[in-house]
Enzyme design. Structure first.
Site, PDB file in Angstrom:
ATOM      1  N   CYS A 298      -3.324   7.498   7.679  1.00  0.00           N
ATOM      2  CA  CYS A 298      -3.901   6.150   7.591  1.00  0.00           C
ATOM      3  C   CYS A 298      -2.922   5.122   8.156  1.00  0.00           C
ATOM      4  O   CYS A 298      -1.744   5.411   8.335  1.00  0.00           O
ATOM      5  CB  CYS A 298      -4.193   5.788   6.146  1.00  0.00           C
ATOM      6  SG  CYS A 298      -5.540   6.730   5.414  1.00  0.00           S
TER       7      CYS A 298
ATOM      8  N   THR B 116       0.858  -1.180   0.000  1.00  0.00           N
ATOM      9  CA  THR B 116       0.000   0.000   0.000  1.00  0.00           C
ATOM     10  C   THR B 116       0.897   1.233   0.000  1.00  0.00           C
ATOM     11  O   THR B 116       1.886   1.303   0.729  1.00  0.00           O
ATOM     12  CB  THR B 116      -1.061  -0.035   1.122  1.00  0.00           C
ATOM     13  OG1 THR B 116      -2.060   0.937   0.839  1.00  0.00           O
ATOM     14  CG2 THR B 116      -0.502   0.237   2.504  1.00  0.00           C
TER      15      THR B 116
ATOM     16  N   HIS C  33      -5.952  -1.122   4.798  1.00  0.00           N
ATOM     17  CA  HIS C  33      -5.515   0.283   4.803  1.00  0.00           C
ATOM     18  C   HIS C  33      -6.672   1.098   5.391  1.00  0.00           C
ATOM     19  O   HIS C  33      -7.628   1.412   4.686  1.00  0.00           O
ATOM     20  CB  HIS C  33      -5.203   0.689   3.353  1.00  0.00           C
ATOM     21  CG  HIS C  33      -4.736   2.114   3.181  1.00  0.00           C
ATOM     22  ND1 HIS C  33      -3.836   2.464   2.213  1.00  0.00           N
ATOM     23  CD2 HIS C  33      -5.043   3.246   3.822  1.00  0.00           C
ATOM     24  CE1 HIS C  33      -3.617   3.775   2.267  1.00  0.00           C
ATOM     25  NE2 HIS C  33      -4.347   4.280   3.245  1.00  0.00           N
TER      26      HIS C  33
END
Lengths: 119, 161
Positions: free
Chosen positions: B29, B23, B46
């Site tokens: 995040c 990711t 995520h």
């Protein structure tokens, strides 16, 4: 009546916030401030709405990560955001960079209906 | 050579070795890797926000720490993972912008990190590696074969946890 969040994306290549001097950072923030104010003025004329920019802040990092934190707060209320991307061209030369306008979710409907878009 | 599977924002993906999970651009995040070493099976979530409980719109379970972890556990167990063998590693939760007036909303990275750790504890998933906080973005790649989580940054080095 409308709040807007804007963000300055990395336009300095492989530079980190640590290697930027205080003056450079402040210049970047001012640049962002001028750009967003100009942009908002144009939008305000176009939509007949009043736009109020949020407090300037600077982040120099991966583009995704920079947008991440801003998108997260929108994620609290919505699954979709309006992202306006603008390209700048100076004479023949295109400026490398992006300018994104991310209206707060509550403002989205107001802006869209002023633009005649039903949502 | 395995594939590298991309996980988007508010997204969950599962894979087995030799494939890897990746990711890009984690800001506030958090990337949560939960895996079963003996099956070489891993999931990467995520997440964007700490809790689906106060959310006005919690339809997408992969968006919140609590519901994403639940979703990942269900998916892993469906794929044959043993709950008692599951382990985890996390990265992200930075604060990308510094504002003069530190509002709650801007501490979202920190709140995310706390929520992820709490939810992993609640489900009794051992947390073997943690790379959270700071003010810089992270791109992560998880290898289900070795259980290694590669964390890449711009200007803050590269490390494997």
């Amino acid at each position: 009546m409308t709040g807007v969040q804007t963000c300055a994306l990395p336009i300095l290549g492989e530079t980190t916030a640590e290697t930027l001097s205080e003056l450079e950072m402040s210049a970047m923030m001012e640049l962002g401030n001028i750009l967003s104010a100009t942009y908002l003025n144009a939008l305000a004329m176009f939509t007949q709405l009043a736009f109020i920019p949020s407090v300037p802040a600077l982040a120099v990092d991966m583009a995704g990560a920079v947008l991440n934190g801003i998108l997260a707060q929108f994620g609290e209320v919505a699954d979709h955001v309006l992202v306006l991307e603008t390209q700048f061209v100076r004479e023949q030369e295109e400026v490398v960079g992006h300018f994104f306008l991310l209206p707060e979710p509550d403002s989205l409907n107001t802006i869209l209906s002023a633009l005649g878009v039903s949502f | 050579m395995g594939k590298i599977i991309q996980v988007g924002m508010a997204d969950v993906k599962l894979t087995r070795a030799p494939d890897k999970l990746m990711t890009a651009g984690l800001g506030s995040c958090i990337g949560i890797c939960i895996y079963d070493r003996s099956l070489k099976l891993a999931a990467l979530a995520h997440i964007m926000l700490p809790s689906s409980v106060q959310a006005k719109n919690a339809q997408n379970r992969a968006k919140f720490a609590d519901s994403a972890i639940e979703m990942v556990l269900e998916d892993l167990i469906k794929e044959g993972a043993s709950r008692s063998r599951l382990q985890s590693k996390i990265a992200g939760g930075a604060q990308m912008f510094k504002f003069s007036g530190e509002s709650e909303i801007m501490k979202i990275g920190e709140r995310n990190a706390i929520a992820v750790v709490e939810n992993l504890e609640k489900h009794r998933i051992p947390l073997l590696g943690k790379e959270t906080g700071g003010n810089y973005g992270r791109t992560i790649t998880f290898d289900p074969d070795t259980g290694d989580l590669l964390v890449r940054t711009i200007g803050h080095g590269e490390r494997v946890i």
